[in-house]
Design an enzyme around this catalytic site. Structure first.
Site, PDB file in Angstrom:
ATOM      1  N   ASP A  40      -0.639   4.857   2.169  1.00  0.00           N
ATOM      2  CA  ASP A  40      -0.060   3.601   1.711  1.00  0.00           C
ATOM      3  C   ASP A  40      -0.359   2.551   2.772  1.00  0.00           C
ATOM      4  O   ASP A  40      -0.965   2.856   3.815  1.00  0.00           O
ATOM      5  CB  ASP A  40       1.457   3.737   1.506  1.00  0.00           C
ATOM      6  CG  ASP A  40       1.991   2.852   0.382  1.00  0.00           C
ATOM      7  OD1 ASP A  40       1.729   1.630   0.420  1.00  0.00           O
ATOM      8  OD2 ASP A  40       2.658   3.369  -0.524  1.00  0.00           O
ATOM      9  N   ASP A  66      -5.642   1.265   2.956  1.00  0.00           N
ATOM     10  CA  ASP A  66      -5.768   0.151   2.033  1.00  0.00           C
ATOM     11  C   ASP A  66      -6.789   0.581   0.988  1.00  0.00           C
ATOM     12  O   ASP A  66      -7.978   0.704   1.289  1.00  0.00           O
ATOM     13  CB  ASP A  66      -6.230  -1.105   2.771  1.00  0.00           C
ATOM     14  CG  ASP A  66      -6.470  -2.288   1.845  1.00  0.00           C
ATOM     15  OD1 ASP A  66      -6.421  -2.119   0.607  1.00  0.00           O
ATOM     16  OD2 ASP A  66      -6.728  -3.394   2.360  1.00  0.00           O
ATOM     17  N   VAL A  67      -6.341   0.830  -0.238  1.00  0.00           N
ATOM     18  CA  VAL A  67      -7.238   1.410  -1.238  1.00  0.00           C
ATOM     19  C   VAL A  67      -8.389   0.486  -1.609  1.00  0.00           C
ATOM     20  O   VAL A  67      -9.386   0.940  -2.178  1.00  0.00           O
ATOM     21  CB  VAL A  67      -6.473   1.823  -2.517  1.00  0.00           C
ATOM     22  CG1 VAL A  67      -5.476   2.929  -2.209  1.00  0.00           C
ATOM     23  CG2 VAL A  67      -5.811   0.624  -3.196  1.00  0.00           C
ATOM     24  N   ASN A  93      -2.666   6.762  -7.352  1.00  0.00           N
ATOM     25  CA  ASN A  93      -1.406   6.219  -7.852  1.00  0.00           C
ATOM     26  C   ASN A  93      -1.166   4.765  -7.458  1.00  0.00           C
ATOM     27  O   ASN A  93      -0.458   4.044  -8.165  1.00  0.00           O
ATOM     28  CB  ASN A  93      -0.250   7.087  -7.337  1.00  0.00           C
ATOM     29  CG  ASN A  93       1.100   6.442  -7.554  1.00  0.00           C
ATOM     30  OD1 ASN A  93       1.662   6.485  -8.647  1.00  0.00           O
ATOM     31  ND2 ASN A  93       1.640   5.815  -6.506  1.00  0.00           N
ATOM     32  N   TYR A 156      -2.701  -6.988 -15.476  1.00  0.00           N
ATOM     33  CA  TYR A 156      -2.333  -5.592 -15.253  1.00  0.00           C
ATOM     34  C   TYR A 156      -2.964  -4.693 -16.313  1.00  0.00           C
ATOM     35  O   TYR A 156      -3.593  -3.674 -15.997  1.00  0.00           O
ATOM     36  CB  TYR A 156      -0.810  -5.474 -15.277  1.00  0.00           C
ATOM     37  CG  TYR A 156      -0.275  -4.087 -15.040  1.00  0.00           C
ATOM     38  CD1 TYR A 156      -0.339  -3.492 -13.780  1.00  0.00           C
ATOM     39  CD2 TYR A 156       0.319  -3.366 -16.073  1.00  0.00           C
ATOM     40  CE1 TYR A 156       0.173  -2.219 -13.563  1.00  0.00           C
ATOM     41  CE2 TYR A 156       0.830  -2.094 -15.871  1.00  0.00           C
ATOM     42  CZ  TYR A 156       0.753  -1.530 -14.604  1.00  0.00           C
ATOM     43  OH  TYR A 156       1.255  -0.269 -14.390  1.00  0.00           O
ATOM     44  N   LYS A 160      -5.793  -1.676 -15.843  1.00  0.00           N
ATOM     45  CA  LYS A 160      -5.433  -0.300 -16.167  1.00  0.00           C
ATOM     46  C   LYS A 160      -6.288   0.253 -17.308  1.00  0.00           C
ATOM     47  O   LYS A 160      -6.561   1.462 -17.366  1.00  0.00           O
ATOM     48  CB  LYS A 160      -3.948  -0.214 -16.514  1.00  0.00           C
ATOM     49  CG  LYS A 160      -3.023  -0.445 -15.320  1.00  0.00           C
ATOM     50  CD  LYS A 160      -3.182   0.623 -14.252  1.00  0.00           C
ATOM     51  CE  LYS A 160      -2.103   0.555 -13.197  1.00  0.00           C
ATOM     52  NZ  LYS A 160      -2.224   1.628 -12.178  1.00  0.00           N
TER      53      LYS A 160
END
Length: 245
Positions: A40, A66-67, A93, A156, A160
């Site tokens: 995270d 940091d994704v 996630n 969003y 997704k």
């Protein structure tokens, strides 16, 4: 206290694991025998939660990630490859939600959703799938917002929905060594949902409530485990019946 064996060194990386769904997924995976690397950018919260899980005798570590940063993923992959970690799973996630009508959504907000919710999992798959040298499983966390139209969720929902498409392509490209599936929760009671109107879309579902994070985790654990060895490229909804109406 549990004794960690060599078999239990099977490692699963969970992103966005400091709180909410990620924390619940990490805890359940740890309880079922995996070594869990929680990642995270909320370092203080993540470190504290990992420490709490370790006091219960489970094998959990916290790493900052940091994704959206390709270099961060490369560093994580290198550090895992340099240890005895047998990477067998990745739970993508980490995500963000900024509620807003199309007319009120800036390009910056749109791009942020794409970077965190879509680019992040892409980078994770690319970095960690090669480490899964025997069999592995990747679970992407999308949303029912990708499946139904709801005002205020444009950025969003689009990010997704792209994650569902990415999952299907990755399932084809990574087979047969690595399985890739996607889970679409409905409304879940987590801090990420604080930006939504009260209740979000959950009032439209037959069960008429938000899920608790721990109600989503068993599906994640099933898809990571060998119990789902013939499951790949699939989309799972877990939404209190929202998509049934």
């Amino acid at each position: 206290m549990n004794t960690i064996t060599a078999v239990q060194r099977r490692t699963v990386v969970v992103t966005g694991a400091a709180r909410g769904q990620g924390a619940a997924h990490a805890a359940l995976l740890a309880r079922t025998g995996y070594r869990v690397v929680m990642t995270d950018v909320l370092d203080e919260i993540g470190e504290q939660y990992a420490a709490t899980v370790r006091t219960r005798g489970y094998d959990v570590d916290y790493r900052r990630l940091d994704v959206t940063d390709e270099a961060d993923w490369a560093r994580l992959a290198s550090s895992l490859a340099a240890t005895d970690a047998a990477v067998c799973g990745l739970v993508n996630n980490a995500g963000i939600l900024r509620y807003g009508l199309i007319s009120d959504t800036s390009v910056q907000t749109w791009t942020l959703h794409e970077r965190v919710n879509t680019l992040g999992p892409f980078l994770g798959i690319r970095a960690l799938a090669p480490l899964m040298t025997t069999t592995g499983s990747i679970v992407n966390v999308s949303s029912t917002a990708a499946l139904v139209g709801s005002a205020g969720y444009a950025a969003y929902a689009a990010s997704k929905a792209a994650l569902i498409a990415l999952t299907k392509v990755a399932a084809v490209e990574c087979a047969p060594r690595v399985r890739v599936n996607v889970v679409c929760p409905g409304g879940v009671a987590t801090p990420m949902n604080d930006d939504e109107p009260a209740g979000g879309t959950s009032s439209d579902a037959p069960l008429a409530r938000r899920a608790r994070p721990e109600e989503i985790s068993p599906l994640i654990q099933y898809l990571i485990s060998e119990a789902s060895s013939f499951v790949t490229g699939s989309t799972f909804t877990i939404d209190g019946g929202l998509t049934a109406v």
